[in-house]
Structures are given as C-alpha cells and as structure tokens.
Write a protein that holds these residues in place. Structure first.
Motif, mmCIF file in Angstrom:
data_model
loop_
_atom_site.group_PDB
_atom_site.id
_atom_site.type_symbol
_atom_site.label_atom_id
_atom_site.label_comp_id
_atom_site.label_asym_id
_atom_site.label_seq_id
_atom_site.Cartn_x
_atom_site.Cartn_y
_atom_site.Cartn_z
ATOM 1 N N GLU A 1 0.825 -1.206 0.000
ATOM 2 C CA GLU A 1 0.000 0.000 0.000
ATOM 3 C C GLU A 1 0.868 1.269 0.000
ATOM 4 O O GLU A 1 0.540 2.247 -0.675
ATOM 5 C CB GLU A 1 -0.936 -0.010 1.212
ATOM 6 C CG GLU A 1 -2.048 -1.034 1.110
ATOM 7 C CD GLU A 1 -3.094 -0.841 2.195
ATOM 8 O OE1 GLU A 1 -3.008 0.189 2.927
ATOM 9 O OE2 GLU A 1 -3.988 -1.698 2.319
ATOM 10 N N VAL A 2 1.956 1.286 0.737
ATOM 11 C CA VAL A 2 2.841 2.463 0.747
ATOM 12 C C VAL A 2 3.469 2.664 -0.633
ATOM 13 O O VAL A 2 3.542 3.782 -1.156
ATOM 14 C CB VAL A 2 3.915 2.317 1.838
ATOM 15 C CG1 VAL A 2 4.964 3.424 1.706
ATOM 16 C CG2 VAL A 2 3.278 2.363 3.219
ATOM 17 N N ALA A 3 3.937 1.562 -1.241
ATOM 18 C CA ALA A 3 4.520 1.686 -2.584
ATOM 19 C C ALA A 3 3.480 2.166 -3.587
ATOM 20 O O ALA A 3 3.761 3.008 -4.441
ATOM 21 C CB ALA A 3 5.097 0.339 -3.012
ATOM 22 N N ALA A 4 2.249 1.647 -3.488
ATOM 23 C CA ALA A 4 1.196 2.089 -4.409
ATOM 24 C C ALA A 4 0.863 3.555 -4.193
ATOM 25 O O ALA A 4 0.568 4.287 -5.150
ATOM 26 C CB ALA A 4 -0.048 1.226 -4.215
ATOM 27 N N ALA A 5 0.908 4.039 -2.964
ATOM 28 C CA ALA A 5 0.622 5.454 -2.692
ATOM 29 C C ALA A 5 1.689 6.355 -3.305
ATOM 30 O O ALA A 5 1.380 7.408 -3.885
ATOM 31 C CB ALA A 5 0.528 5.685 -1.181
ATOM 32 N N ILE A 6 2.947 5.963 -3.188
ATOM 33 C CA ILE A 6 4.027 6.768 -3.794
ATOM 34 C C ILE A 6 3.864 6.813 -5.300
ATOM 35 O O ILE A 6 3.952 7.889 -5.927
ATOM 36 C CB ILE A 6 5.399 6.194 -3.389
ATOM 37 C CG1 ILE A 6 5.603 6.286 -1.880
ATOM 38 C CG2 ILE A 6 6.514 6.919 -4.134
ATOM 39 C CD1 ILE A 6 6.877 5.645 -1.373
ATOM 40 N N HIS A 7 3.612 5.653 -5.917
ATOM 41 C CA HIS A 7 3.398 5.637 -7.370
ATOM 42 C C HIS A 7 2.145 6.433 -7.757
ATOM 43 O O HIS A 7 2.115 7.105 -8.796
ATOM 44 C CB HIS A 7 3.281 4.193 -7.853
ATOM 45 C CG HIS A 7 4.556 3.418 -7.750
ATOM 46 N ND1 HIS A 7 5.755 3.894 -8.247
ATOM 47 C CD2 HIS A 7 4.824 2.172 -7.218
ATOM 48 C CE1 HIS A 7 6.708 2.990 -8.013
ATOM 49 N NE2 HIS A 7 6.166 1.945 -7.389
#
Length: 524
Positions: free
Chosen positions: A195-201
């Motif tokens: 979820e954190v990686a998806a938020a950054i992207h």
C-alpha cells in the motif's frame, strides 16, 4: 509393519526367507505413513540454504545446520500470505508437517509458517538487503533533491486514524498553512509495504493541472514501534518506489532512534513526523520579518543613493560657467547683425533692381533692335541674291519678316516696360518675404537667448549667494579660493547677494581667536 523398523538387527536367514515381498510403491507408502503418523506438526530451527522460486509460485528451500540438511517446500497459497519471505542465509523457525516425496525417495518439510529466529536474524537480513540495494545506487546522495522552499501542495502517506496526521497538520498550521492531500495506508503488517509503494506511485502519476493537484513534496510518516512493526518500510518494493519518486520525498518513520531502509532512499529523513512538517515549510512569521528587513534595507540604500547623487549634482552645478558668459558674445554679434540686416536687405534689393534696368536697356532697347534688324536684312539680301531665285528669296524673306515682326512686338517698349514692372513687383515681393524671414529668425534667436539667460540665472552663482555664501575677489577682480592667498592680499572684495563689501585682511601671522559672538571664527 513394525517389523520393518525393528532395531534388533537383521533377521536370520531363515526368517528373511519367510518375510513378505513389498513393491516399491507399497514400501514408499508405508514409510510415508510411518513418518507422518510419528511426527505430525513440527517446528524446526535452521539456516535457509538454497531457495528456488519456479514459475508455479511454490517455494523450494533447504533448512540446514552444521550437520544435516532438510528439504522444505512452501505451497503457492501459503507463500503469498507469508509475513517474512525467506532469503538465503536467514536463520528461521519453520512450522509445518513432515512427509516424504516417494518420487525421489526423500523426506521433506511442508512449511505452513516461517519467522526469523529472533531479532538478530531480522537485523542480519536487513543489513544484507541494505547492502544489495545500496550497491544498485538507490542510496546515492547525488540523486537526492532538496524539496521546494515553499510547496503549494503536500502529499502525506500515513494512517488516517493515528496521531501522526494530526501532528503534521497541527505543525503545518502553526508554521505556514498549506494544502494537504492524505493517501491513507496501513502502516503495519502484511499490507503495509504494497500500500505504501502504491501510494508513492499514485501521487507521482497525478498529472500537472489535473482535477486533483499534484503534490510538490511527499511525506511518508508513521509513529514509533518495534523492528517487526516497522518492517514494512524495509521491504524492497517500498525502497524502490521511494528511490524512483519524481516528487521529493521526506521519510518520517518511527522515532528519532528508529532507522528503516526508506530513510536511506528518501530525499530527506526526518526524526519524527512533526519534524517532517518543519522540513516541508518555513516559518511564516520569520519569512515576513526577513522580507520586512530586506525592504527596509532597500529603502535606506535607495535614500542614500539619491542623497549621494543629489550632492554630486550640486557639486557639478557649481563648476558650470556663468550662462551669461556663454551667450554674451553671440548675443552681441546677433544685435550687430540685426541692426545691419534691414539696411543690407534694402541696398541689395536696390542694387539688383538697378542692375536689371541697365541690362534690359542695353540688350533689348528699340534702337539697338532696329539696327540689328536692318543689318540682318542687308546680309540676307546680299547672300540670297546670288544663290536662290526671286521666288524662294521672297518666301524666305516674308517668313523672316514675320518672325522679326513677332519679335519686335514682343520687344516693344510697352512690353519691356510691362515686364520690367512685373520683375520689379516680384523683386519687391521677394524683399518683403526676406524681411519677414529675417524678423522671424531674429525672434527665434531672441527666444533662445532668453531661455539661455533664464538657465544661466538658474545655474548662476547668484542663487548660491542667496543661500548665505559669498564670493571672495582681489581688488583686480581675480577670485580667491585659498586661505594663504587671502592672508597675503591687503584688501578683499566680498560679493554678497545684495552688494559688495571691501575689507582688509589681518596682518600675516597674527593670531586669530574665536569669540562667543563668532563661534565659527573669522577669516580675516
């Protein structure tokens, strides 16, 4: 089947001859049932050796210690839900059931859960992952960027229900209120890293000028916790997303002593979420004070510059010569020429009129024309008598006579007098125009002289005398600008605004004293 695993040793030859015969499949099944029934679920501690990840999604690995190796397998469904993915060299505790694989005559452990064997294993895996990602250049300081000094929009990636977002909003409101976009994520557990990686992207995918504003800086924040609680921010997917972010990213995970791999990949690392808000924006009051101080310095510098330029202009104006001296000679010449101009114009016109009268009378007078006509007739008669017949001569003579008659009519005294009157009238008209042009020229010159006189009066030293200054001259009129020269002169002339005063100087070398009536002292 228990006799197959009797520890008393091999059966005697007589007994072996009576033993039943098993097929390979029957014997493998018997061994499988014996191992599964005898051990069931077990927990095994060991070091992860070879790890294989085929396209099927299953994980095949070896658990080993210094004396033995145990083959293990994690089925695809279990592998997807693992909190910790096994890596080679990691010390783990695996829980599962022991079974055999008849196809290769070996036993193996079907792992249902796996966890690092204590904090030391986690830290060893963390160091190994940090070294691998650092070797790729993801932590290189040269690729880090400074966030903008005053961002318009700030993107925050954190849990929407925790105290972290409230601390960030409160600090931003105190320092410099900005627009904040929150991307809610889970900050602990298995869903944290994706979820954190998806938020950054997701924030990086927002277009400029779109309906949702694209942030100028990102803050990834979470409160403190144990190593296991913060482990999602050590995952490779999060580190690569932070390193690939085109928007400057501030990491604020944990407390000041907590360190995660996202801190090394981020552009800035803040010890706390509150400190991340302080790094994102300046203090508005301090910025206003700095701008006010700069504005005050600019005003003082401008006033000082204007004062210096004004003083310089006044100094230069005192060096200018007197305006009347500049235009006196030209004005005198103009007065002399203006007095001579009417007489010169009248004499010039009269001379031209007399010259015209004489030239017309000498060249085109009636008597002269009659003599010339008679002479031409005689020459024509003599020349044409020997060459042409009477008929031709008569025709030519008649045409010449007609032309001469026409010329005589044009040069008759009445015609000449009329032409002379026309010329005289034109000459008078030219003289009038010339006189008018002369008066206009004189008027323009006089106006220029008046303007120069006014400028001279404005820039002259008389205006300086009106402000309390005086001009010191010797009796001969020479200016005195040195004190020593003034002491040597027996008499001095002081020119004031309203007159001139002649004074005598003190005896050379005589002492000068100041009095209460003359606090400035005396020059004489």
């Amino acid at each position: 089947m228990s006799e197959l695993f009797d520890d008393d040793g091999p059966e005697p030859d007589s007994a072996a001859g009576n033993a039943p015969v098993f097929s390979v499949t029957e014997l493998s099944g018997a061994v499988k049932r014996a191992i599964e029934g005898g051990f069931g679920h077990v927990r095994v501690r060991g070091e992860v050796g070879r790890v294989s990840r085929p396209a099927s999604g299953h994980l095949y690995l070896d658990l080993k210690d210094e004396r033995a190796v145990l083959s293990s397998v994690i089925w695809k469904g279990t592998a997807r839900s693992l909190a910790t993915r096994p890596e080679e060299g990691m010390e783990v505790i695996a829980t599962g059931r022991l079974t055999t694989f008849p196809g290769q005559s070996r036993y193996q452990l079907i792992i249902e859960s796996i966890a690092p064997a204590g904090l030391g294993a986690l830290m060893a895996m963390l160091e190994k992952r940090k070294a691998a990602l650092g070797a790729e250049g993801l932590f290189d300081p040269a690729r880090k960027r400074r966030p903008p000094y005053l961002p318009e929009v700030i993107g925050v990636i954190t849990s929407p229900s925790g105290a972290v977002i409230r601390d960030i909003l409160h600090r931003l409101r105190d320092r410099f209120p900005r627009r904040v976009l929150l991307w809610p994520v889970v900050v602990q557990g298995e869903r944290c890293a994706p979820e954190v990686a998806a938020a950054i992207h997701g924030f990086n995918a927002l277009p400029q000028g779109g309906p949702i504003p694209r942030p100028d800086v990102l803050i990834v924040a979470r409160g403190g916790g144990s190593v296991e609680d913060l482990w999602g921010f050590n995952e490779e997917i999060v580190v690569r997303a932070a390193a690939a972010s085109a928007i400057p990213l501030i990491s604020a995970v944990g407390h000041e002593t907590d360190t995660t791999l996202i801190d090394f990949a981020a552009d800035l690392r803040a010890p706390t979420p509150t400190a991340a808000a302080e790094l994102a924006v300046p203090v508005r009051a301090e910025l206003i004070a700095t701008l006010g101080a700069a504005e005050e310095r600019r005003r003082r510098a401008l006033a000082r510059l204007l004062a210096e330029r004004g003083q310089r202009l006044r100094d230069l104006s005192r060096l200018l010569p007197r305006p009347e001296m500049l235009v006196a000679e030209r004005a005198q010449r103009l007065d002399e020429m203006s007095g001579r101009l009417p007489r010169a114009l009248s004499g010039f016109t009269q001379g031209k009129r007399l010259q015209l009268s004489r030239s017309r009378a000498g060249e085109f007078g009636p008597r002269l024309l009659t003599l010339a006509l008679t002479r031409k007739r005689s020459e024509l008669g003599r020349s044409s008598a020997g060459r042409f017949g009477a008929h031709l001569l008569g025709g030519m003579l008649q045409r010449r006579q007609e032309r001469l008659g026409s010329l005589a009519g044009r040069l008759s005294p009445e015609t000449l007098l009329r032409r002379r009157a026309d010329l005289a009238e034109r000459l008078v008209e030219r003289g009038t125009r010339f006189e008018r042009a002369g008066r206009e020229l004189m008027a323009r010159r006089r106006e220029r002289l008046e303007r120069a006189s006014r400028l001279l009066e404005t820039l002259g030293y008389q205006r300086t005398l009106e402000r309390g200054y005086a001009v010191v001259r010797e009796p001969g009129g020479a200016l005195v600008s040195e004190a020593e020269r003034a002491r040597r002169a027996p008499l001095l002339e002081l020119e004031f605004r309203d007159g001139t005063v002649t004074v005598g100087t003190a005896r050379p070398g005589a002492p000068r004293r100041k009095t209460d009536e003359d606090p400035q002292g005396s020059l004489f």
